[in-house]
Design a protein around this motif. Sequence first.
Motif, PDB file in Angstrom:
ATOM      1  N   LEU A 134     -47.103 -31.998 -50.190  1.00 18.04           N
ATOM      2  CA  LEU A 134     -45.900 -31.456 -49.456  1.00 18.04           C
ATOM      3  C   LEU A 134     -46.176 -31.905 -47.926  1.00 18.04           C
ATOM      4  O   LEU A 134     -45.218 -31.814 -47.146  1.00 18.04           O
ATOM      5  CB  LEU A 134     -45.612 -30.103 -49.694  1.00 18.04           C
ATOM      6  N   THR A 174     -48.401 -24.505 -56.162  1.00 18.68           N
ATOM      7  CA  THR A 174     -47.902 -25.013 -54.967  1.00 18.68           C
ATOM      8  C   THR A 174     -49.120 -25.002 -54.034  1.00 18.68           C
ATOM      9  O   THR A 174     -49.234 -26.108 -53.271  1.00 18.68           O
ATOM     10  CB  THR A 174     -46.897 -23.898 -54.475  1.00 18.68           C
ATOM     11  N   THR A 234     -39.579 -29.270 -54.585  1.00 19.61           N
ATOM     12  CA  THR A 234     -40.812 -29.312 -55.293  1.00 19.61           C
ATOM     13  C   THR A 234     -40.585 -28.804 -56.877  1.00 19.61           C
ATOM     14  O   THR A 234     -40.147 -27.645 -56.976  1.00 19.61           O
ATOM     15  CB  THR A 234     -41.989 -28.629 -54.767  1.00 19.61           C
ATOM     16  N   ARG A 243     -46.920 -39.492 -51.802  1.00 25.10           N
ATOM     17  CA  ARG A 243     -47.434 -38.251 -51.394  1.00 25.10           C
ATOM     18  C   ARG A 243     -48.696 -38.146 -52.220  1.00 25.10           C
ATOM     19  O   ARG A 243     -49.617 -37.298 -51.680  1.00 25.10           O
ATOM     20  CB  ARG A 243     -46.732 -37.032 -51.792  1.00 25.10           C
ATOM     21  N   ALA A 251     -38.901 -32.879 -50.020  1.00 22.78           N
ATOM     22  CA  ALA A 251     -39.552 -32.340 -51.162  1.00 22.78           C
ATOM     23  C   ALA A 251     -40.011 -30.854 -51.024  1.00 22.78           C
ATOM     24  O   ALA A 251     -39.969 -30.138 -52.078  1.00 22.78           O
ATOM     25  CB  ALA A 251     -40.868 -33.045 -51.346  1.00 22.78           C
ATOM     26  N   ILE A 252     -39.820 -30.231 -49.992  1.00 22.11           N
ATOM     27  CA  ILE A 252     -40.082 -28.838 -49.830  1.00 22.11           C
ATOM     28  C   ILE A 252     -38.864 -27.934 -50.513  1.00 22.11           C
ATOM     29  O   ILE A 252     -39.026 -26.846 -51.021  1.00 22.11           O
ATOM     30  CB  ILE A 252     -40.441 -28.268 -48.330  1.00 22.11           C
ATOM     31  N   VAL A 294     -43.275 -32.629 -43.072  1.00 17.18           N
ATOM     32  CA  VAL A 294     -43.197 -32.565 -44.447  1.00 17.18           C
ATOM     33  C   VAL A 294     -42.073 -33.600 -44.830  1.00 17.18           C
ATOM     34  O   VAL A 294     -41.605 -34.382 -44.090  1.00 17.18           O
ATOM     35  CB  VAL A 294     -42.677 -31.262 -44.783  1.00 17.18           C
ATOM     36  N   HIS A 340     -35.320 -30.430 -43.476  1.00  9.86           N
ATOM     37  CA  HIS A 340     -36.709 -30.139 -43.536  1.00  9.86           C
ATOM     38  C   HIS A 340     -37.440 -29.951 -41.905  1.00  9.86           C
ATOM     39  O   HIS A 340     -36.766 -30.244 -41.254  1.00  9.86           O
ATOM     40  CB  HIS A 340     -37.655 -30.796 -44.332  1.00  9.86           C
TER      41      HIS A 340
END
Length: 369
Positions: free
Chosen positions: A245, A238, A60, A3, A56-57, A53, A49
């Motif tokens: 993300l 973020t 994070t 990522r 990982a959302i 994306v 998810h």
Amino acid sequence: MARQQGPPRGRRQLDVGPPEVRAIAAADGVELRLTRYRGGEKGPLLLSHGLGVSSAIFSTDTIRPNLLEALAGAGYDVWLLDYRSSIDLPASQTSYDADAIARLDYPAAVAEMRAVTGAESIQAVVHCFGSTTFFMAMLAGLEGVRSAVASQVATHMPVPRLTRAKAALRLPSLLQGVGVRSMTARTGGGGGILDRLARPVLARQPLEAEERCRNPVCHRITFLYGLLYEHDRLGAETHDALHELFGVASVRALAHLALMVRRGHVVAADGADVYLPHAERLRIPIRFIHGAENACYLPRGTELSLAYLADRNGPELYSRRVVPGYGHIDCIFGEHAARDVYPYVLEHLEETATAGDRPARRQPGAVAP
């Protein structure tokens, strides 16, 4: 798949135990991934998810606690699903539609969870495209799910005017016709066509001053999906990490989504109305959560979904919470989502945490102001 695209940054260690990573295969052989965190005996709990994306959302490290940490800390056996849309999987670079996820990916994931844990049923928290495809999966006959929390969209999808206009243009279908298979929110690597398309659209999109920024990834996200978050709900870390993300999205999946937007509800990729006629298959406790300022999928969408299911299955199974001041994905990784949103998720999961012969029944829930 990596990522990282910006400069390296320090990362905190998550407040969870060690992960157990399982590669599984859908019925067509596509490799998926389940990552298990054993927080306790509640669940097992599937987290799914959205498009473009990955899981990982939910994990994070830019917020604390994230949803994974909150749920594991509450005693849940949490399983993060990366289905074929996940930007962390090679499958995200392929061509697929929502039907494949609903009919192939979800059955494989639920079957694996039940086989490994020995549980008769699981719970689920599903977000955005993961929520739409989850409802399609259930309506197609997916078994073994006893309760769910649906974030931002379910079976019906009214959208803002600009999104309707983009769907009417059938841009994803046109791109498919000239051989474009995917679009990405990341800078570099195939972003040229997206930038050329995005500039005139974003220039005409009405945005409040607080929603404007200089982050090119943020701009691409808004073009692809609409405004996904209220900027004042995101922490600076973020917002700076959006390139971690968000990533690639299948044009074929976007075309299927555009079709469903034009129809106003879930349909198959060929337009067949094969899902909604089976509302009885969603006779399980479901909580709908929606950001009041959602400019991607309007709050009326989950209101319509709740009304549709309540009319066919009875209102006592369903509840809805609207979160003031929040948009779409900031309900998942907003700076204060643990305070403002996660309690609504946990409340529903706690009520349905123990499997029984019949789903737990509730009184109709009030909508938060």
